[in-house]
Design a protein around this motif. Structure first.
Motif, PDB file in Angstrom:
ATOM      1  N   UNK A  51       1.331  -1.130  -0.613  1.00 30.48           N
ATOM      2  CA  UNK A  51      -0.795   0.311  -0.388  1.00 30.48           C
ATOM      3  C   UNK A  51       1.423   1.479  -0.260  1.00 30.48           C
ATOM      4  N   UNK A  52       0.124   2.482  -0.958  1.00 31.87           N
ATOM      5  CA  UNK A  52       1.140   3.602  -0.669  1.00 31.87           C
ATOM      6  C   UNK A  52      -0.057   4.606   0.395  1.00 31.87           C
ATOM      7  N   UNK A  53       0.875   4.852   1.066  1.00 32.61           N
ATOM      8  CA  UNK A  53       0.075   5.814   1.900  1.00 32.61           C
ATOM      9  C   UNK A  53       0.746   7.303   1.757  1.00 32.61           C
ATOM     10  N   UNK A  54      -0.253   8.367   2.072  1.00 29.13           N
ATOM     11  CA  UNK A  54      -0.074   9.489   1.729  1.00 29.13           C
ATOM     12  C   UNK A  54      -0.647  10.311   3.711  1.00 29.13           C
ATOM     13  N   UNK A  55       0.097  10.425   3.663  1.00 30.74           N
ATOM     14  CA  UNK A  55      -0.338  11.760   4.845  1.00 30.74           C
ATOM     15  C   UNK A  55      -0.698  10.894   6.083  1.00 30.74           C
ATOM     16  N   UNK A  56       0.655  10.097   6.515  1.00 34.45           N
ATOM     17  CA  UNK A  56       0.385   9.388   7.527  1.00 34.45           C
ATOM     18  C   UNK A  56       0.639  10.166   8.342  1.00 34.45           C
ATOM     19  N   UNK A  57       0.178   9.200   9.852  1.00 31.35           N
ATOM     20  CA  UNK A  57       1.300   9.987  10.766  1.00 31.35           C
ATOM     21  C   UNK A  57       0.829   8.442  11.874  1.00 31.35           C
ATOM     22  N   UNK A  58       1.612   8.520  12.845  1.00 31.00           N
ATOM     23  CA  UNK A  58       1.163   7.693  13.667  1.00 31.00           C
ATOM     24  C   UNK A  58       2.500   7.945  15.288  1.00 31.00           C
TER      25      UNK A  58
END
Length: 300
Positions: A162-169
């Motif tokens: 998967x390609x994540x955009x604007x990810x946060x953790x």
């Protein structure tokens, strides 16, 4: 419930759920706070002959921890010949299809019960939080890609990219929050990160490489390495950890290894401006007994 358990296949038993507020189930969801209205209908006939099961469900405006997932629509039909439940699930958010899941569930199989394919199109990353909540919280962002879910229901195997955009953790053990946009790879026994650029709230950058190893998303182990410059490495209060807490920024390298309940964190770095870490004197005796804290005398 309404209907009959009958030898007559034209007299089905109907099970109906109408306008159930999911918030009433939050005590059973393992920490995730759900909102939305559930409607479901299931019919069963042929209990004494060829079994027929049909089901449908919908959830209007599903939210997880105040994050909008979307409107959920699902259909399940039992195939007597193969003893499999055909699954078709769709999630729509803001008039766009963000997730489609199709495939089968075979409860009578010992190993290959699941055979599901998920197509993600700006799907909220928040959906993955129940699988990763021993490591991270406050997941954000959207994902595009294709994932396959196979194996046993109790210990599934997830594969794909998967390609994540604007990810946060937020990393639970350090209290640090990072943002990123990159590809995440799922193999049978691991989630892999390859030179993913992380940013802290101040915009400082680090690079993460390594794997989260697991057995059907159980018994998780970390094998992660990072290089960073002026990155926030600790963001905790005394309530989080009475042995040591505070804010820490550093430049250098680090690794995190081991099971989630016994992590070994090694850091080779110099501290940067803004670092304020406390080791309370009233906990000195306790700290001396902790194997992960080493007291040294540099004769400075």
């Amino acid at each position: 419930a309404q209907g009959f358990i009958s030898q007559n296949p034209t007299k089905p038993l109907a099970l109906t759920v109408q306008n159930l507020e999911l918030a009433t189930l939050n005590g059973l969801t393992g920490g995730q706070k759900l909102e939305g209205r559930l409607n479901a209908l299931g019919t069963i006939s042929g209990v004494y002959g060829p079994l027929v099961i049909n089901s449908s469900l919908s959830v209007d405006s599903l939210l997880m921890d105040k994050v909008l997932i979307g409107d959920v629509r699902g259909q399940g039909d039992w195939d007597n010949r193969t003893s499999r439940l055909a699954v078709n699930l769709d999630v729509e958010r803001q008039s766009q299809h963000v997730l489609t899941v199709t495939g089968t569930y075979a409860p009578r199989e010992k190993e290959q019960q699941l055979n599901l394919t998920g197509t993600l199109a700006q799907t909220p990353v928040k959906l993955a939080e129940p699988l990763l909540n021993t490591l991270f919280r406050d997941l954000r962002g959207t994902a595009v890609g294709t994932l396959r879910l196979t194996g046993r229901l109790a210990a599934p195997t997830l594969t794909g990219n998967i390609d994540v955009t604007d990810g946060q953790l937020t990393f639970l053990y350090l209290g640090t929050t990072y943002t990123f946009s990159d590809r995440i790879r799922f193999a049978e026994d691991r989630i892999s990160f390859r030179d993913i650029a992380l940013r802290d709230p101040q915009g400082n950058v680090g690079t993460l490489t390594g794997d989260i190893l697991h057995q059907g998303f159980q018994n998780m182990r970390l094998d992660l390495r990072a290089a960073f410059r002026k990155l926030q490495l600790l963001n905790t209060t005394r309530r989080d950890n009475e042995l040591y807490f505070g804010q820490a920024y550093g430049t250098g390298t680090a690794f995190v290894r081991g099971p989630t309940d016994n992590l070994f964190i090694g850091v080779t770095a110099r501290s940067e401006a803004g670092t304020r870490v406390s080791l309370p004197f009233d906990n000195t005796a306790t700290a001396q007994q902790a194997s992960y804290i080493k007291f040294v005398n540099r004769n400075l």
